[in-house]
Scaffold this motif. Structure first.
Motif, mmCIF file in Angstrom:
data_model
loop_
_atom_site.group_PDB
_atom_site.id
_atom_site.type_symbol
_atom_site.label_atom_id
_atom_site.label_comp_id
_atom_site.label_asym_id
_atom_site.label_seq_id
_atom_site.Cartn_x
_atom_site.Cartn_y
_atom_site.Cartn_z
ATOM 1 N N ALA A 13 12.055 -31.609 -10.556
ATOM 2 C CA ALA A 13 11.727 -30.433 -9.751
ATOM 3 C C ALA A 13 10.349 -30.571 -9.121
ATOM 4 C CB ALA A 13 11.788 -29.178 -10.624
ATOM 5 N N ALA A 14 9.391 -31.113 -9.890
ATOM 6 C CA ALA A 14 8.048 -31.311 -9.341
ATOM 7 C C ALA A 14 8.069 -32.339 -8.216
ATOM 8 C CB ALA A 14 7.091 -31.748 -10.448
ATOM 9 N N ALA A 15 8.890 -33.371 -8.371
ATOM 10 C CA ALA A 15 8.982 -34.383 -7.318
ATOM 11 C C ALA A 15 9.600 -33.810 -6.054
ATOM 12 C CB ALA A 15 9.802 -35.573 -7.817
ATOM 13 N N VAL A 16 10.591 -32.932 -6.225
ATOM 14 C CA VAL A 16 11.202 -32.283 -5.064
ATOM 15 C C VAL A 16 10.187 -31.420 -4.329
ATOM 16 C CG1 VAL A 16 12.939 -30.587 -4.348
ATOM 17 C CG2 VAL A 16 13.522 -32.367 -6.016
ATOM 18 N N ASP A 17 9.282 -30.789 -5.072
ATOM 19 C CA ASP A 17 8.244 -29.953 -4.472
ATOM 20 C C ASP A 17 7.137 -30.766 -3.825
ATOM 21 O OD1 ASP A 17 9.589 -27.697 -5.200
ATOM 22 O OD2 ASP A 17 8.489 -27.418 -7.079
ATOM 23 N N GLY A 18 7.223 -32.083 -3.918
ATOM 24 C CA GLY A 18 6.238 -32.936 -3.257
ATOM 25 C C GLY A 18 5.092 -33.389 -4.134
ATOM 26 N N ALA A 19 5.181 -33.163 -5.456
ATOM 27 C CA ALA A 19 4.107 -33.568 -6.361
ATOM 28 C C ALA A 19 4.145 -35.077 -6.578
ATOM 29 C CB ALA A 19 4.239 -32.836 -7.696
ATOM 30 N N GLY A 20 2.983 -35.707 -6.500
ATOM 31 C CA GLY A 20 2.882 -37.133 -6.738
ATOM 32 C C GLY A 20 2.795 -37.443 -8.219
ATOM 33 N N PRO A 21 2.678 -38.729 -8.578
ATOM 34 C CA PRO A 21 2.609 -39.105 -9.996
ATOM 35 C C PRO A 21 1.459 -38.444 -10.747
ATOM 36 C CG PRO A 21 3.011 -41.032 -8.622
ATOM 37 C CD PRO A 21 2.691 -39.901 -7.691
ATOM 38 N N VAL A 22 0.276 -38.415 -10.137
ATOM 39 C CA VAL A 22 -0.875 -37.813 -10.813
ATOM 40 C C VAL A 22 -0.666 -36.312 -10.983
ATOM 41 C CG1 VAL A 22 -3.359 -37.396 -10.666
ATOM 42 C CG2 VAL A 22 -2.419 -39.592 -9.922
ATOM 43 N N ARG A 23 -0.158 -35.660 -9.949
ATOM 44 C CA ARG A 23 0.082 -34.218 -10.022
ATOM 45 C C ARG A 23 1.152 -33.896 -11.057
ATOM 46 N NH1 ARG A 23 -2.696 -29.675 -9.433
ATOM 47 N NH2 ARG A 23 -1.311 -27.906 -9.015
ATOM 48 N N ARG A 24 2.196 -34.710 -11.145
ATOM 49 C CA ARG A 24 3.233 -34.476 -12.150
ATOM 50 C C ARG A 24 2.679 -34.689 -13.552
ATOM 51 N NH1 ARG A 24 6.532 -37.574 -8.616
ATOM 52 N NH2 ARG A 24 6.523 -39.312 -10.116
ATOM 53 N N PHE A 25 1.779 -35.663 -13.673
ATOM 54 C CA PHE A 25 1.172 -35.904 -14.987
ATOM 55 C C PHE A 25 0.350 -34.701 -15.441
ATOM 56 C CE2 PHE A 25 -2.651 -37.317 -17.297
ATOM 57 C CZ PHE A 25 -2.051 -37.822 -18.449
ATOM 58 N N LEU A 26 -0.450 -34.147 -14.526
ATOM 59 C CA LEU A 26 -1.323 -33.030 -14.884
ATOM 60 C C LEU A 26 -0.563 -31.714 -15.015
ATOM 61 C CD1 LEU A 26 -4.395 -33.838 -12.600
ATOM 62 C CD2 LEU A 26 -4.154 -34.285 -15.044
ATOM 63 N N SER A 27 0.473 -31.523 -14.219
ATOM 64 C CA SER A 27 1.174 -30.234 -14.188
ATOM 65 C C SER A 27 2.387 -30.174 -15.096
ATOM 66 C CB SER A 27 1.605 -29.902 -12.753
ATOM 67 O OG SER A 27 0.483 -29.848 -11.888
ATOM 68 N N VAL A 28 2.970 -31.328 -15.409
ATOM 69 C CA VAL A 28 4.193 -31.336 -16.216
ATOM 70 C C VAL A 28 3.966 -32.012 -17.570
ATOM 71 C CG1 VAL A 28 6.602 -32.095 -16.318
ATOM 72 C CG2 VAL A 28 5.624 -31.325 -14.147
ATOM 73 N N THR A 29 3.477 -33.243 -17.543
ATOM 74 C CA THR A 29 3.374 -34.005 -18.785
ATOM 75 C C THR A 29 2.342 -33.419 -19.739
ATOM 76 O OG1 THR A 29 3.997 -36.010 -17.582
ATOM 77 C CG2 THR A 29 2.980 -36.286 -19.736
ATOM 78 N N VAL A 30 1.140 -33.174 -19.231
ATOM 79 C CA VAL A 30 0.072 -32.674 -20.103
ATOM 80 C C VAL A 30 0.417 -31.327 -20.739
ATOM 81 C CG1 VAL A 30 -2.331 -31.896 -20.155
ATOM 82 C CG2 VAL A 30 -1.726 -34.006 -18.952
ATOM 83 N N PRO A 31 0.891 -30.319 -19.983
ATOM 84 C CA PRO A 31 1.280 -29.063 -20.659
ATOM 85 C C PRO A 31 2.409 -29.243 -21.668
ATOM 86 C CG PRO A 31 1.020 -28.710 -18.303
ATOM 87 C CD PRO A 31 0.973 -30.188 -18.512
ATOM 88 N N ALA A 32 3.333 -30.176 -21.404
ATOM 89 C CA ALA A 32 4.462 -30.363 -22.314
ATOM 90 C C ALA A 32 4.045 -30.997 -23.632
ATOM 91 C CB ALA A 32 5.534 -31.211 -21.639
ATOM 92 N N VAL A 33 3.014 -31.812 -23.624
ATOM 93 C CA VAL A 33 2.593 -32.495 -24.850
ATOM 94 C C VAL A 33 1.247 -31.967 -25.346
ATOM 95 C CG1 VAL A 33 3.851 -34.581 -24.216
ATOM 96 C CG2 VAL A 33 1.447 -34.360 -23.575
ATOM 97 N N ARG A 34 0.873 -30.779 -24.900
ATOM 98 C CA ARG A 34 -0.447 -30.246 -25.282
ATOM 99 C C ARG A 34 -0.579 -30.065 -26.789
ATOM 100 N NH1 ARG A 34 -2.416 -25.433 -26.297
ATOM 101 N NH2 ARG A 34 -0.422 -24.477 -25.795
ATOM 102 N N SER A 35 0.468 -29.576 -27.437
ATOM 103 C CA SER A 35 0.401 -29.400 -28.891
ATOM 104 C C SER A 35 0.242 -30.747 -29.591
ATOM 105 C CB SER A 35 1.661 -28.700 -29.388
ATOM 106 O OG SER A 35 2.818 -29.435 -29.058
ATOM 107 N N THR A 36 0.868 -31.782 -29.050
ATOM 108 C CA THR A 36 0.709 -33.120 -29.624
ATOM 109 C C THR A 36 -0.709 -33.632 -29.402
ATOM 110 O OG1 THR A 36 3.038 -33.567 -29.170
ATOM 111 C CG2 THR A 36 1.638 -35.456 -29.650
ATOM 112 N N MET A 37 -1.295 -33.313 -28.267
ATOM 113 C CA MET A 37 -2.675 -33.717 -28.005
ATOM 114 C C MET A 37 -3.633 -33.046 -28.987
ATOM 115 S SD MET A 37 -2.652 -33.662 -23.796
ATOM 116 C CE MET A 37 -4.295 -34.369 -23.640
ATOM 117 N N VAL A 38 -3.344 -31.793 -29.326
ATOM 118 C CA VAL A 38 -4.162 -31.100 -30.332
ATOM 119 C C VAL A 38 -4.024 -31.779 -31.684
ATOM 120 C CG1 VAL A 38 -4.489 -28.928 -31.561
ATOM 121 C CG2 VAL A 38 -4.078 -28.915 -29.100
#
Length: 295
Positions: A191-216
């Motif tokens: 969905a992020a790719a369809v909205d025009g998000a690049g790899p860095v934007r997908r990493f910051l907007s999708v990946t990081v929030p999804a694994v935030r608890s793991t990062m903690v």
């Protein structure tokens, strides 16, 4: 006619029999050492001499001990240098090796190899590499840079030990991130790719929030491990803790103070209590930051 079922009466202490082995091990190797350390921290006990109660004398002495403040400084610097790297780099590494391409299993094994290697072997290898006549300095000298005192300079030695800790922990935390990334829905990236998000934007907007608890979780585990660091600095700096003992950490100070025939066990126990207290504070700060981020 069916025979009546026989109901056996359960012993009231039956469940405790199953829990007894684990409770005995926990009591013998966790609870008893903790209580004994706490009790000895209020005494002047030595290795071969029973101690007497001295109250808070050991803790008051800590406030005037220069080596204590040196060890505390180095332990805090170790956290600041190691934890950010161990939170970010394994995540990037996990993103790199999670793709199913030919030969990726080999690279996963290579990245995980330092985790299963003995810390003594790892430390000695890095000492040989960073020694004045080691491979790294030989290469630097061959290109005209000159030899660098990685193991003789106070700050370079501490940075070198941090690099070893990060290198050895990358594979361990990579596995944790791989498990977390497996639970991230692929639809979010699509969905992020369809909205025009690049790899860095997908990493910051999708990946990081999804694994935030793991990062903690990784931040908490690496913070505790970094604050209690011993082997890396001990192997690279030696028992003395580097030049004039300036690279001594708190755990090294505990080991140096409480061992030997004239070891000050009571004072070393007081140091251990401080290490435990600071570790608990670190955990609480990480959990509080996580809850504040969620709110």
């Amino acid at each position: 006619m069916a025979a009546p079922l026989r109901i056996k009466r359960q012993l009231p202490f039956g469940p405790w029999l199953f829990a007894a082995p684990g409770l005995l091990v926990t009591g013998a190797f966790v609870l008893y050492p903790f209580v004994s350390t706490l009790a000895n921290s209020f005494t002047d006990r030595r290795t071969l001499v029973p101690g007497h109660f001295v109250g808070l004398a050991n803790f008051r002495e800590l406030l005037h001990d220069e080596m204590f403040w040196t060890g505390l400084r180095n332990s805090v610097l170790y956290i600041l240098g190691v934890v950010p790297a161990l939170v970010v780099l394994p995540l990037l590494l996990a993103l790199l090796v999670r793709k199913n391409i030919p030969g990726i299993t080999f690279f996963r094994s290579v990245f995980y190899t330092p985790v299963v290697a003995s810390i003594v072997v790892v430390g000695l290898i890095w000492v040989w590499l960073l020694d004045e006549r080691g491979l790294v300095n030989s290469l630097l000298e061959s290109v005209g840079i000159g030899r660098i005192g990685f193991l003789s300079d106070q700050w370079l030695l501490l940075l070198s030990a941090m690099a070893v800790t990060v290198w050895k922990g990358l594979g361990y935390y990579m596995i944790i991130y791989l498990a977390a990334l497996a639970n991230v829905p692929r639809e979010l990236h699509e969905a992020a790719a369809v909205d025009g998000a690049g790899p860095v934007r997908r990493f910051l907007s999708v990946t990081v929030p999804a694994v935030r608890s793991t990062m903690v979780l990784v931040a908490a585990l690496s913070s505790v491990a970094a604050f209690k660091v011993f082997s890396e600095v001990y192997l690279m700096a030696g028992p003395s803790g580097g030049p004039a003992g300036e690279d001594t950490t708190l755990v090294m100070l505990v080991q140096r103070t409480g061992t030997g025939l004239t070891g000050r066990v009571g004072y070393a126990c007081a140091l251990s209590v401080v290490v435990f207290a600071v570790t608990v504070v670190l955990m609480l700060l990480v959990l509080r930051a996580d809850r504040r981020e969620e709110s």
